[in-house]
Design a protein around this motif. Structure first.
Motif, short mmCIF file in Angstrom:
data_model
loop_
_atom_site.label_atom_id
_atom_site.label_comp_id
_atom_site.label_asym_id
_atom_site.label_seq_id
_atom_site.Cartn_x
_atom_site.Cartn_y
_atom_site.Cartn_z
N LEU A 125 0.81 -1.22 0.00
CA LEU A 125 0.00 0.00 0.00
C LEU A 125 0.84 1.27 0.00
N GLY A 126 2.15 1.14 0.12
CA GLY A 126 3.01 2.31 0.03
C GLY A 126 3.62 2.71 1.35
N PHE A 142 -10.06 -7.57 2.99
CA PHE A 142 -9.84 -6.42 3.87
C PHE A 142 -8.92 -5.39 3.21
N LEU A 143 -7.83 -5.83 2.62
CA LEU A 143 -6.87 -4.89 2.08
C LEU A 143 -7.37 -4.18 0.83
N ARG A 144 -8.24 -4.84 0.07
CA ARG A 144 -8.87 -4.13 -1.05
C ARG A 144 -9.69 -2.95 -0.52
N CYS A 187 -10.40 2.86 1.15
CA CYS A 187 -10.74 3.79 2.23
C CYS A 187 -9.61 4.78 2.50
N ALA A 188 -8.40 4.34 2.28
CA ALA A 188 -7.25 5.20 2.55
C ALA A 188 -6.81 5.99 1.32
N GLY A 189 -7.50 5.77 0.20
CA GLY A 189 -7.13 6.47 -1.02
C GLY A 189 -5.79 6.03 -1.57
#
Length: 354
Positions: A276-277, A339-341, A346-348
Motif C-alpha cells: 500500500l506504500g 480487507f486490504l482491497r 478507504c485510505a485512497g
C-alpha cells in the motif's frame, strides 16, 4: 492530569458490539473457535452444574503442563481477574506499567488506589524494551510479551533483567501460545525472583465468553496471597473443564499447529500491507496474532472501513499511541485480501489485489 487522557477501559470488543455484520479484525480471538471437540467437552460439563466447582484437577493439569507444583499456579476467571487480584493483594508503593500494552493492568491498579507510573516505549526503537528505562525504585512492574498491541516479542533474558529483590515482575503472556515454540516464555521459571506470569485460554481457543486463565509465580507465597483475595468458587465448572482440556497433549499439539498457521498468515498480511506504500507502516518484527499499523487519517479510515464491513481496533486508547494507529488481527488469506482491497479504497491508496 495527562496520564488519564487515554480510555483505559476501551477494548477491542467495543468495535464489534451490536455489529454482527462486520468482519472482525478488532478482537484477537482466533477465528473458527472453539473447536468442535472443545464445545462437546463444555456441553458435557453442564450435567455437573448442580455441584460447586472443584478446581483441583484443572489446577494440577495446568501445573503439570508447565512443570510446576500446584502451589505455584492459580486458576482465574480470565486474565482480567488476575490483574485485579494483583492490584488488590500484592504490596506495591510504586507500580509501573510498560506501555503501549494492554490497558487493564493499569486500570486495575488505579481502581485499587495506586498511583501508577508509566514507561513509554518509543516507536523510534521499534517499541523494544529498554530495561534501563524502568525506574529502579519501581516495586511492581507490568509488561506484556508478546505485547498487545505492538506484537513485539521481547527476549526473555531482557524481560528477566527487570527482576529485582523486593520487586514483583508481572509478565502478561496471554499471546505467547501464538508464537511457534514459545521461545521467549518465562512461564514456569523459578530462577527469576518475584516473577508472576499470566496466561489466557481466550485467544487461542475462542473462550472470551467463558472467562478462564491462570497465574504462575516463582514464589508460592505470591499465589497464596492472590488466592486469599479471590472469592469462593471463582472459576466455573465449564471453565475448569476447558482449562484441563486445553493443556492436554492433543490440545497443545493443535495450538502449536495453529501458531505456525498464524505466523504464515501474519507474514502474508504484513507483505500485502507493504504494497500500500510508504505511508502505511507496520511495526516490524510482529510475532503475535495481530499487527500494529500507522497510517494517515487512521480514525477516518477506520470509520470508512466500518461502512464497507470491516472492524479494526483503534490505537489511540493505548498510552504511547495516537489516532494514527490501528491494530489489525491476523486472519486467513482470503479475509486479508478482502480487507486490504477495502483498506486501499478507504485510505485512497493503491488497492491490493487478491
Amino acid at each position: 492530569m495527562t496520564l488519564l487522557a487515554h480510555d483505559l477501559r476501551h477494548h477491542g470488543d467495543a468495535e464489534v458490539r451490536n455489529a454482527s455484520d462486520l468482519t472482525d479484525l478488532a478482537v484477537n480471538v482466533r477465528s473458527d473457535t472453539p473447536p468442535k471437540w472443545l464445545k462437546e467437552r463444555l456441553a458435557a460439563s453442564l450435567d455437573a452444574l448442580a455441584a460447586y466447582p472443584d478446581g483441583r484437577a484443572a489446577r494440577a493439569a495446568v501445573a503439570a503442563r508447565h512443570g510446576l507444583p500446584v502451589e505455584r499456579v492459580l486458576l482465574t476467571a480470565g486474565a482480567a481477574e488476575a490483574f485485579v487480584l494483583i492490584a488488590r493483594a500484592l504490596p506495591a508503593r510504586r507500580p509501573v506499567v510498560v506501555h503501549p500494552q494492554f490497558t487493564e493492568p493499569e486500570a486495575a491498579l488505579r481502581d485499587a488506589g495506586h498511583e501508577v507510573g508509566r514507561v513509554l516505549l518509543r516507536e523510534a526503537d521499534g517499541f523494544r524494551l529498554d530495561p534501563a528505562a524502568v525506574p529502579e525504585e519501581a516495586d511492581l512492574v507490568v509488561i506484556g510479551n508478546p505485547t498487545n498491541p505492538t506484537s513485539v516479542l521481547h527476549p526473555a533474558a531482557l524481560v528477566a533483567r527487570l527482576a529485582r529483590p523486593g520487586r514483583t515482575l508481572v509478565v502478561d503472556e496471554a499471546f505467547m501460545d501464538a508464537v511457534p515454540g514459545e521461545p521467549e516464555a518465562l512461564v514456569g521459571r523459578g530462577d527469576v525472583p518475584g516473577l508472576v506470569v499470566l496466561r489466557s485460554l481466550t485467544k487461542t481457543w475462542g473462550l472470551a465468553g467463558l472467562r478462564v486463565g491462570y497465574v504462575t509465580a516463582s514464589e508460592p507465597e505470591t499465589i497464596a496471597a492472590l488466592e486469599r483475595a479471590q472469592p469462593l468458587w471463582p472459576v466455573s465448572t465449564p471453565a475448569l473443564v476447558a482449562a484441563e482440556a486445553c493443556v492436554s497433549p492433543e490440545a497443545l499439539a493443535e495450538a502449536s499447529s495453529a501458531a505456525v498457521r498464524i505466523a504464515a498468515d501474519r507474514a502474508y498480511l504484513v507483505a500485502r500491507l507493504g504494497e500500500l506504500g510508504a505511508s502505511v507502516r507496520v511495526v516490524e518484527g510482529a510475532r503475535a496474532s495481530f499487527v500494529l499499523v500507522r497510517m494517515p487519517d487512521a480514525a477516518g479510515v477506520r470509520a470508512r472501513l466500518r461502512t464497507r464491513g470491516f472492524a479494526v481496533r483503534r490505537g489511540d486508547t493505548f498510552p504511547g499511541l495516537g489516532e494514527e494507529w490501528v491494530r489489525v488481527a491476523v486472519r486467513d488469506v482470503a479475509t486479508t485480501d478482502s480487507f486490504l482491497r477495502e483498506l486501499g479504497a478507504c485510505a485512497g491508496l493503491r488497492a491490493v489485489g487478491g
